[in-house]
Enzyme design. Sequence first.
Site, PDB file in Angstrom:
ATOM      1  N   CYS A 154      64.870  -1.807  12.969  1.00 41.36           N
ATOM      2  CA  CYS A 154      63.555  -1.346  12.597  1.00 41.36           C
ATOM      3  C   CYS A 154      63.011  -2.694  11.915  1.00 41.36           C
ATOM      4  CB  CYS A 154      63.648  -0.193  11.797  1.00 41.36           C
ATOM      5  SG  CYS A 154      62.066  -0.132  10.925  1.00 41.36           S
ATOM      6  N   ASP A 156      25.882   6.126  21.365  1.00 40.94           N
ATOM      7  CA  ASP A 156      27.250   6.281  20.658  1.00 40.94           C
ATOM      8  C   ASP A 156      27.292   6.250  19.177  1.00 40.94           C
ATOM      9  OD1 ASP A 156      29.900   6.246  20.943  1.00 40.94           O
ATOM     10  OD2 ASP A 156      30.245   4.111  21.536  1.00 40.94           O
ATOM     11  N   GLU A 158       0.615  -1.217   0.184  1.00 44.42           N
ATOM     12  CA  GLU A 158       0.255   0.081   0.082  1.00 44.42           C
ATOM     13  C   GLU A 158       0.674   1.185   0.018  1.00 44.42           C
ATOM     14  OE1 GLU A 158      -2.953   0.694  -0.531  1.00 44.42           O
ATOM     15  OE2 GLU A 158      -3.380   2.583   0.459  1.00 44.42           O
ATOM     16  N   TYR A 159       1.880   1.202   0.593  1.00 43.01           N
ATOM     17  CA  TYR A 159       2.538   2.214   0.774  1.00 43.01           C
ATOM     18  C   TYR A 159       3.273   2.485  -0.517  1.00 43.01           C
ATOM     19  CZ  TYR A 159       6.964   5.408   2.316  1.00 43.01           C
ATOM     20  OH  TYR A 159       7.730   6.244   2.399  1.00 43.01           O
ATOM     21  N   ASP A 160       3.848   1.298  -0.985  1.00 44.26           N
ATOM     22  CA  ASP A 160       4.755   1.827  -2.520  1.00 44.26           C
ATOM     23  C   ASP A 160       3.538   2.272  -3.491  1.00 44.26           C
ATOM     24  OD1 ASP A 160       6.817   0.694  -1.261  1.00 44.26           O
ATOM     25  OD2 ASP A 160       6.570  -1.530  -2.104  1.00 44.26           O
ATOM     26  N   LEU A 205      30.267  17.123  26.987  1.00 39.03           N
ATOM     27  CA  LEU A 205      29.893  16.932  28.589  1.00 39.03           C
ATOM     28  C   LEU A 205      31.076  16.403  29.109  1.00 39.03           C
ATOM     29  CD1 LEU A 205      26.458  14.838  27.996  1.00 39.03           C
ATOM     30  CD2 LEU A 205      26.678  17.146  28.478  1.00 39.03           C
TER      31      LEU A 205
HETATM   32  S1  IVH Z   1      23.406  16.290  25.485  1.00 42.49           S
HETATM   33  C1  IVH Z   1      25.477  20.267  26.332  1.00 42.49           C
HETATM   34  N1  IVH Z   1      22.552  13.974  25.282  1.00 42.49           N
HETATM   35  O1  IVH Z   1      27.477  12.676  23.863  1.00 42.49           O
HETATM   36  C2  IVH Z   1      24.537  19.068  25.893  1.00 42.49           C
HETATM   37  N2  IVH Z   1      24.499  14.180  24.400  1.00 42.49           N
HETATM   38  O2  IVH Z   1      29.994  14.954  24.940  1.00 42.49           O
HETATM   39  C3  IVH Z   1      25.360  17.946  25.183  1.00 42.49           C
HETATM   40  N3  IVH Z   1      25.232  12.241  23.243  1.00 42.49           N
HETATM   41  O3  IVH Z   1      28.965  14.290  21.642  1.00 42.49           O
HETATM   42  C4  IVH Z   1      24.922  16.835  24.784  1.00 42.49           C
HETATM   43  N4  IVH Z   1      23.523  10.946  23.626  1.00 42.49           N
HETATM   44  O4  IVH Z   1      26.738  13.658  20.907  1.00 42.49           O
HETATM   45  C5  IVH Z   1      23.435  14.635  25.170  1.00 42.49           C
HETATM   46  N5  IVH Z   1      20.931  11.722  25.185  1.00 42.49           N
HETATM   47  C6  IVH Z   1      22.219  12.585  24.861  1.00 42.49           C
HETATM   48  C7  IVH Z   1      23.462  12.080  24.333  1.00 42.49           C
HETATM   49  C8  IVH Z   1      24.377  12.902  24.027  1.00 42.49           C
HETATM   50  C9  IVH Z   1      24.805  10.818  23.040  1.00 42.49           C
HETATM   51  C10 IVH Z   1      26.585  12.553  22.880  1.00 42.49           C
HETATM   52  C11 IVH Z   1      26.725  13.976  22.087  1.00 42.49           C
HETATM   53  C12 IVH Z   1      28.099  14.503  22.510  1.00 42.49           C
HETATM   54  C13 IVH Z   1      28.534  13.452  23.823  1.00 42.49           C
HETATM   55  C14 IVH Z   1      28.650  14.290  24.927  1.00 42.49           C
END
Ligand code: IVH
Length: 693
Positions: A417, A119, A36-38, A84
């Site tokens: 080396c 990640d 259906e979507y297609d 962070l």
């Molecule tokens: S908040 C100031 N929330 O973790 C707020 N970051 O250094 C900064 N990351 O490179 C980010 N999951 O890409 C936030 N739920 C989440 C996250 C998240 C992954 C990554 C972000 C950043 C690293 C923190």
Amino acid sequence: MSRKRAEARIHELAAAIRHHDYLYYVRDSPEVSDEEYDRLFRELRDLEDRHPELVAPDSPTQRVAGQPLASFPTIEHAAPMLSLDSDQAEAALRRFDERVRKGLGPEADVAYTLEPKLDGASIELVYREGRLHQASTRGDGRVGEGVTENVRTIPAVPLRLHDRPRPVPPFLAVRGEVIMRVRDFEKLNERLLAEGKEPFANPRNAAAGALRQLDPQITKARPLDLYAYDVLLAKGFPETTQGDVLAALADWGFRVNELTERAATADEIVAYHGDLERRRDDLGYEIDGVVVKLDDLPARERLGWTSRHPRWAFAFKFPPRKEVTKVLSIVTSVGRTGVVTPVALLLPIELGGVTVSRATLHNREEVARKDIREGDRVRVQRAGDVIPQVIERLEPEGDEADRAHERAPVWRMPAECPSCGTPLVERGPFTVCPNGFRCPAQLAGRIVHLAARDALDIAGLGDETAKLFVTAGLVRQLPDLFGLGVEQLLPLEGFAQKSSEKLVEAIAKASHAELRRFLYGLGIPEVGETVARDLALHFGSFAGLRGASAEALQEVPGVGPRMAEAITAFFADPGNAAVLDELLARMKLKEGPPAAKAAAAAEPEAPLAGKKFVFTGGLARITRRRAQELVEGLGGKAAGSVSKATDYVVVGEDAGSKAEAARKLGVETLDEEGFLALLTQHGVDPAELEQSG
Ligand code: IVH
């Protein structure tokens, strides 16, 4: 069908497909069959084919990949994309919580949102009037690469936001994480291996790599997903808690992580962290910890930022994954700078979804300290994309122990080396081949570095090919790379007419590199990507930089005496000079005007234009005069007394009545760190803070 009818039907179909896309990709709960979507999609495409003038840029058909780009534009983020503060220790998390409570005072009702730390690759998505306008990678946090065309191909990225029930602000910058699910990652690696290509080390690299493909067709063929978790900037955004922000993002049509929770105490955070860590391998996507964010947005403002991190958030990481395996043998590998690294070849093991068969032993002294020998049982760990490492030796187990197992002899670094046979020299704990460019391994390493994605970005010139060029005698010096012809490549293993032509073409294209990429690619000691960019911006030309004195170099923000010396030494070396002359003769660099001229041409509005600052109390890191200069440099003014017109009062040690006045008048106060963070957010280089100018 009349044009008018067609237009109405196109709208109808686009709305229906958008809705089904959302249900399928974001909510994981489709309402219609694939057939259906297609059918809907085909009908829309046919109508648009017949009425090309009716194709909207955000039509669902426009997720189809566009034309390849020559390079990515540089894009300044709507607000800095900070990183962070992070730690895996429970004690660090508890200290964070205490700092927050202390900062907000005893009456504050502290609550946090807890989100999985995804990640993947951080991304900024900018929407204008609810339509995807541009997307950029995090880059250095201030500017990133514009990858809009690639991001358009990600089905979970809304091209148009839902305006009901919650109106979308006319300008909206969202931050989120682009991820690749583990199953998709495995399938991609299988495909890459089948095509004789290098697989990715982990899903994060695969996601980041897919985003940075110049050809959106390639990105589209790599299944990516998105979770949104922050609003970087929005005009007229009334939300006041992180919970509301996430609810708004979900209303607008973004996927928001389903494992998000609230917590009021450090104990609750620790419990959530433990629970998530146990479930980690079953989620289907990689996470490496918990992001703890203060829920209340106005309270965040009161806590502010240090020069690098917000004080209101913390990444409570998981410990690295560890496994036990056996060392099959110990070999050495010579890097681009001549450092010889011992590497343990392992009985392959799975470490968080990745098969590990090699791990670094760092250097001679580490091997001796841990007393690792061939045949030993060892514990290996992998933390993020860091190369797996051997952390410790374990006693033999079971049968082996019973058999009064005899260990192999103590491992020793070779005297010569392994690549060129030159006697090795010791530099502290490291062992180095002093043969420079004449050592094939070092030359191959330099070729790979010059060709790397962040340098000249020559597709198809990786480790294997570089080694092949060197051993076949095709490249004896870096500049030889730019003299290679198709007929020289053809006899090499794995090179057919087509692939040879492609590589020669890619090298020719790379010879018109931007100055900053070339500088980075040279591998000048101490010069990473950011410094290379700043040097290019400051000097504008290679000749200008090459002739610069150590003093002149230090005028570039971020360049200190040590780095300046490393750079001048690099250029003064006669061997390097000859290679550089030859390289420049064969390349045509893209050079820009020096920074001052470029800035004058762009004339951006000063970031603190019209803002009034009052200083009170002593500052520890910089002088009062320097602080005032920096404020004025950004367009702000320094005043002597606090009034309603004051924008910020910077409160130092032993502050007097002005701090009190600020509180009474409701003027925002900043402590020293908050003040410095404000400056760095607006482009002042941290290294520049303390210089008096
Ligand atoms: S908040 C100031 N929330 O973790 C707020 N970051 O250094 C900064 N990351 O490179 C980010 N999951 O890409 C936030 N739920 C989440 C996250 C998240 C992954 C990554 C972000 C950043 C690293 C923190």
